[in-house]
Write a protein that holds these residues in place. Structure first.
Motif, PDB file in Angstrom:
ATOM      1  N   ARG A 182       2.784   0.445  13.177  1.00  0.00           N
ATOM      2  CA  ARG A 182       3.991   1.073  12.690  1.00  0.00           C
ATOM      3  C   ARG A 182       4.189   1.474  11.092  1.00  0.00           C
ATOM      4  N   PRO A 183       4.437   2.560  10.750  1.00  0.00           N
ATOM      5  CA  PRO A 183       4.719   2.791   9.520  1.00  0.00           C
ATOM      6  C   PRO A 183       5.649   1.496   8.767  1.00  0.00           C
ATOM      7  N   ARG A 184       5.124   1.139   7.733  1.00  0.00           N
ATOM      8  CA  ARG A 184       6.233   0.042   7.030  1.00  0.00           C
ATOM      9  C   ARG A 184       7.256   0.763   6.222  1.00  0.00           C
ATOM     10  N   LEU A 185       8.317   0.125   5.751  1.00  0.00           N
ATOM     11  CA  LEU A 185       9.242   0.750   4.994  1.00  0.00           C
ATOM     12  C   LEU A 185       8.670   1.320   3.785  1.00  0.00           C
ATOM     13  N   TRP A 186       7.761   0.730   3.039  1.00  0.00           N
ATOM     14  CA  TRP A 186       7.043   1.217   1.764  1.00  0.00           C
ATOM     15  C   TRP A 186       6.254   2.461   2.185  1.00  0.00           C
ATOM     16  N   ASP A 187       5.699   2.594   3.461  1.00  0.00           N
ATOM     17  CA  ASP A 187       4.983   3.972   3.616  1.00  0.00           C
ATOM     18  C   ASP A 187       5.872   5.080   3.734  1.00  0.00           C
ATOM     19  N   LEU A 188       7.065   4.903   4.278  1.00  0.00           N
ATOM     20  CA  LEU A 188       8.161   5.878   4.760  1.00  0.00           C
ATOM     21  C   LEU A 188       9.066   6.191   3.705  1.00  0.00           C
ATOM     22  N   ASN A 189       9.240   5.251   2.788  1.00  0.00           N
ATOM     23  CA  ASN A 189      10.299   5.397   1.622  1.00  0.00           C
ATOM     24  C   ASN A 189       9.703   6.580   0.590  1.00  0.00           C
ATOM     25  N   PRO A 190      10.287   7.662   0.458  1.00  0.00           N
ATOM     26  CA  PRO A 190       9.815   8.737  -0.557  1.00  0.00           C
ATOM     27  C   PRO A 190       9.858   8.466  -1.806  1.00  0.00           C
ATOM     28  N   PHE A 191      10.487   7.288  -2.315  1.00  0.00           N
ATOM     29  CA  PHE A 191      10.751   7.131  -3.841  1.00  0.00           C
ATOM     30  C   PHE A 191       9.911   5.783  -4.273  1.00  0.00           C
ATOM     31  N   ASN A 218       4.097   7.431 -15.039  1.00  0.00           N
ATOM     32  CA  ASN A 218       4.585   8.854 -14.347  1.00  0.00           C
ATOM     33  C   ASN A 218       3.543   9.947 -14.419  1.00  0.00           C
ATOM     34  N   PHE A 219       2.149   9.540 -14.565  1.00  0.00           N
ATOM     35  CA  PHE A 219       1.254  10.467 -14.434  1.00  0.00           C
ATOM     36  C   PHE A 219       0.284  10.012 -13.242  1.00  0.00           C
ATOM     37  N   ASN A 220       0.751   8.766 -12.721  1.00  0.00           N
ATOM     38  CA  ASN A 220      -0.067   8.102 -11.599  1.00  0.00           C
ATOM     39  C   ASN A 220       0.995   7.626 -10.590  1.00  0.00           C
ATOM     40  N   ILE A 221       1.600   8.441  -9.744  1.00  0.00           N
ATOM     41  CA  ILE A 221       2.443   8.127  -8.830  1.00  0.00           C
ATOM     42  C   ILE A 221       2.360   8.021  -7.476  1.00  0.00           C
ATOM     43  N   ARG A 222       2.848   6.776  -6.750  1.00  0.00           N
ATOM     44  CA  ARG A 222       2.838   6.778  -5.387  1.00  0.00           C
ATOM     45  C   ARG A 222       4.029   6.844  -4.816  1.00  0.00           C
ATOM     46  N   THR A 223       4.205   7.601  -3.625  1.00  0.00           N
ATOM     47  CA  THR A 223       5.385   7.688  -2.943  1.00  0.00           C
ATOM     48  C   THR A 223       5.158   7.786  -1.475  1.00  0.00           C
ATOM     49  N   GLY A 224       6.185   7.452  -0.893  1.00  0.00           N
ATOM     50  CA  GLY A 224       6.229   7.520   0.833  1.00  0.00           C
ATOM     51  C   GLY A 224       6.354   8.569   1.657  1.00  0.00           C
ATOM     52  N   ASN A 225       6.313   8.578   2.846  1.00  0.00           N
ATOM     53  CA  ASN A 225       6.344   9.723   3.744  1.00  0.00           C
ATOM     54  C   ASN A 225       7.003   9.372   5.087  1.00  0.00           C
ATOM     55  N   PRO A 226       8.379  10.067   4.784  1.00  0.00           N
ATOM     56  CA  PRO A 226       9.309   9.707   5.983  1.00  0.00           C
ATOM     57  C   PRO A 226       9.099  10.006   7.376  1.00  0.00           C
ATOM     58  N   ASN A 227       7.814  11.122   7.525  1.00  0.00           N
ATOM     59  CA  ASN A 227       7.531  11.597   8.594  1.00  0.00           C
ATOM     60  C   ASN A 227       6.375  10.957   9.188  1.00  0.00           C
ATOM     61  N   LEU A 228       5.821   9.915   8.661  1.00  0.00           N
ATOM     62  CA  LEU A 228       4.504   9.278   9.079  1.00  0.00           C
ATOM     63  C   LEU A 228       4.693   8.621  10.596  1.00  0.00           C
ATOM     64  N   LEU A 229       3.795   8.848  11.456  1.00  0.00           N
ATOM     65  CA  LEU A 229       3.626   8.236  12.573  1.00  0.00           C
ATOM     66  C   LEU A 229       3.022   7.026  12.700  1.00  0.00           C
TER      67      LEU A 229
END
Length: 793
Positions: A557-566, A572-583
């Motif tokens: 299951r997607p973890r919080l850190w996979d889902l959180n978009p911030f 700030n030239f190499n950013i990682r973000t989450g995806n709230p719609n991850l399955l």
């Protein structure tokens, strides 16, 4: 096809060598079970020797299994039996008689030898791996290079497991691993809290590697489960040990383990306090192939942590059949994370036109606690007939603030200073009921239910310096709420025959997941119900050869850190973000393994296959020289591999342990208009050599190799590194001093190359060499890093 043929040849070769042994018929079979006379607990690894009555020379021998059982076969006419184990009085059994070629001794009790226990408390102990029908157990010894290690670093020494320099755990080359503490979810195993760092290697008794878990376990973790079992001594009286570690870079800790056991109570505690510095050097290059511009950055980041950890617990033996356990854990971290990153901007002619420096100062406090109430009821009709209920609560919080200061050193480009603030809170509750009923000697039924509740909130704010004031940036600020409930029921049935064992199971899980971005009112609600079957079988051809097969269906299951978009904007030239719609992704896992023992050689070979759908991959988007990495569901993955584990004692003073894994995988998938089909191979190898230089001086060398492999957009380079350890014993082994060097040649690096139509990316990361010095002392009936007997639970 060539790969499958090679694996088949290996199995046929081993079968050809041992089936004739299995077919041999002998007239007399002797069997029994060895227990402690005091606690009535099984004694594994006791030595059982059959001797000639006249000459007293050994005829044949065996060691008892984990449950204390043993079996011997002989055609000798006159003999007697001798059973021994260090710390117990040797038993001699004469005048043995039976019927129809079988002598069933029943239960043999060994009494503790107090004289031996008082005189010989410590001895050399190395990590060993034992194989069971549905898992492998890595019994943690006192390996020399493990001095001062945290749990994550120790996992990197466990067969089949790899931990990269970012702390990401993989099993047989695949992520999606479920980590448990004492068989249960724990805040100490949270992937983002770094709480595993508060557990040191000398607090861990064993690690269970479960590549194909039965339906009894959570279906979470597509690659399998790692269960970290903490020490909990139960020797009568007051027992304990103390360890002190120091190192370069800063790695200082003190650990104390205490245990007090009486007839009714067992009180236990572990305390740890320390300070460590985790430096990391990194380089990044972002090249825009459309306009031929490049942003290059390099810098050093530190994670300086002061940590405290305490575990308290008590077992209350209400009577012989009922035990109540209350335990709690509290951990607290104070973090200081300074970093400096230097940037160059290169134009189309590859000329540096701008340079600037980004300095970060981050401070955070992380409180964590966990509490559990457990009730265990045994039934009189069978020792394995029991009911177990547990209620567990855990909490993790993070209060973090960061200052980012940008200073331009060349050119006219100006970047504003920034502030970030994070308020994170996570509360988890697990309620579990398990019931085991050995209906007959051959058939066991097991059933249970579990409810897991996860409630998380992450309030994140970014402020930009505008003029002389900091103003909230609404595009990077939000409050993310995550609520998940998983209800599960399961049933398993196990059949144990003379040589054949079969275990079947089915688990039903219902998942309800709700996420909310409060500032934008963006919601994502998911509910799904799934069945997770499992099947395991084993066949014992002889005492020296067994074959096992297993199947299970898993979910990640997607973890919080996979889902959180911030996410953090350190660079700030190499950013990682989450995806709230991850399955979630699902995996069907198959494996066949064998265990072959020949003299001093123990060999375990396995062939496995995994089929995964909705695979989670990190996908890079690129714009204005900024790379943004987001997890996405992309297609399917088919992985087929072979794994070999071998242990061999070359002589009394040298032994070797080898672990090799190779797999090939095929990916099929697409995202929007881009096709992501590709194939690749991955291999890992580990060789540990232990040398006994004298009676009280030992040395250990561990070499590691991880091959390069392709991902959905990138290529990772290979890496090779070595660990070294040295141990010296003093004062009749009451005191033990260890020296450990991890990554001796500072060669453990991580490189990633990404080449796409519109951009090229390069990343480099390195932790560097770690040197540690450890001291330990055992008192009472405790241990100074190396206890001669087994731990009795």
């Amino acid at each position: 096809m060539k790969f499958y043929s090679s694996g088949l040849i290996v199995i046929l070769f081993l079968l050809g060598g041992v089936i004739p042994l299995a077919a041999q018929q002998t007239p007399t079979e002797i069997s029994g079970i060895v227990l402690e006379s005091g606690g009535k607990q099984p004694i594994p690894f006791a030595t059982v020797v059959l001797r000639d009555t006249q000459s007293k020379s050994p005829i044949t021998s065996a060691t008892t299994a984990q449950d204390g059982r043993f079996k011997l076969i002989t055609d000798a006419p006159n003999f007697y039996l001798e059973i021994s184990f260090l710390g117990f009085i040797t038993q001699r059994l004469d005048n043995l008689s039976g019927t129809k070629g079988k002598i069933e001794l029943g239960t043999v009790y060994l009494a503790e030898d107090s004289k031996v226990l008082n005189e010989v408390v410590v001895a050399g102990q190395k990590s060993t791996t034992e194989f069971k029908v549905d898992k492998r157990v890595f019994n943690v010894g006192n390996d020399l290079s493990s001095t001062g290690m945290g749990a994550l670093e120790l996992l990197n020494h466990v067969p089949s497991v790899n931990v990269n320099i970012e702390g990401e755990v993989s099993l047989r080359g695949s992520t999606g691993v479920q980590i448990l503490i004492d068989g249960k979810p724990s805040i100490l195993a949270d992937e983002q809290s770094n709480a595993l760092g508060t557990i040191t290697a000398d607090m861990i008794e064993k690690v269970e590697v479960i590549t194909n878990p039965s339906a009894k376990y959570d279906a979470e973790g597509t690659s399998g489960i790692l269960n970290i079992v903490l020490k909990k001594e139960e020797k009568k009286g007051m027992n304990g040990s103390i360890s002190v570690n120091t190192g370069i870079p800063d790695n200082h800790s003190i650990g104390i383990s205490l245990n007090r056991r009486t007839q009714k109570f067992n009180l236990f505690t572990q305390l740890g306090v320390g300070y460590r510095s985790l430096p990391r050097y990194s380089e990044n290059s972002n090249r825009d192939l459309t306009n031929n511009t490049t942003v290059y950055s390099e810098g050093d980041a530190y994670r300086n942590e002061t940590f405290y950890n305490i575990i308290l617990g008590a077992d209350y033996h209400i009577n012989e059949l009922n035990v109540l356990t209350l335990s709690g854990n509290f951990a607290y971290e104070v973090e200081d994370q300074p970093s400096e990153t230097y940037f160059d901007y290169l134009d189309a002619s590859n000329t540096i036109t701008s340079q600037w420096q980004r300095e970060e100062n981050t401070e955070a406090t992380n409180p964590k606690w966990q509490y559990e109430l457990q009730y265990k009821k045994d039934f009189e009709d069978h020792k394995d007939h029991q009911l177990l209920f547990s209620a567990l609560g855990r909490f993790f919080g993070k209060d973090q603030s960061s200052d980012f200061i940008n200073t331009t050193t060349l050119g006219s480009v100006q970047y504003s200073d920034q502030l970030t603030r994070t308020k994170f809170q996570q509360a988890d509750y697990t309620f579990k009921l398990d019931y085991v009923d050995p209906i007959t000697e051959q058939f066991t039924l097991e059933t249970g239910a579990q409810l897991v509740i996860n409630d998380v909130g992450n309030d994140y704010e970014v402020q930009d310096l505008v003029g002389s004031e900091f103003v909230t940036n609404p595009n990077l600020t939000n409050n993310f709420e995550y609520d998940q409930k998983v209800l599960a029921v399961y049933v398993t049935s196990a059949y144990e025959f003379d040589k054949l064992g079969v275990k079947l199971g089915l688990r039903l899980e219902n998942t309800q997941l709700n996420t909310l971005l409060t500032n934008t009112n963006e919601r994502n609600n998911q509910e799904y119900t799934n069945l997770f079957p499992s099947a395991h079988a084993s066949y014992k051809f002889s005492e020296n050869f067994s074959l096992q097969a297993g199947y299970s269906r898993r979910i990640y299951r997607p973890r919080l850190w996979d889902l959180n978009p911030f996410f953090n904007i350190r660079d700030n030239f190499n950013i990682r973000t989450g995806n709230p719609n991850l399955l979630p992704q699902f995996t069907d896992s198959y494996e066949v393994t064998n265990i072959f023992i020949m003299g001093k050689l123990a060999l375990n070979t396995g062939i496995y296959h995994r089929y995964t759908t909705d695979v989670k991959e990190l996908v890079v988007a690129f714009e204005n020289n900024v790379r943004t990495t987001m997890p996405m569901n992309i297609g399917t993955d088919r992985t087929t591999g072979i794994e070999i584990n071998a242990e061999y004692d070359l002589a009394s003073w040298i032994s070797a342990n080898a672990d090799f894994n190779y797999n090939s995988y095929k990916r099929v998938g697409s995202l929007e208009s881009q096709v992501f089909d590709f194939e690749g191979t991955l291999s890992t190898a580990r060789l540990t050599t232990k040398l006994k230089l004298s009676a009280d001086l030992e040395m250990e060398l561990t070499g590691n190799y991880n091959s390069g492999f392709p991902t959905v957009q990138s290529e990772l380079s290979s890496t090779t590194f070595m660990d070294f350890g040295l141990r010296k014993k003093f004062l009749d082994s009451k005191v033990v001093v260890n020296v450990g060097v991890r990554d001796v040649f500072a060669s453990r690096i991580q490189e990633r190359y990404t080449t796409q139509t519109a951009f090229e990316l390069y990343s480099f990361g390195q932790r560097g060499r770690f040197i540690t010095l450890g001291f330990s002392y055992g008192f009472g009936k405790g241990e100074a890093m190396t206890y001669s007997g087994r731990r009795r639970r």
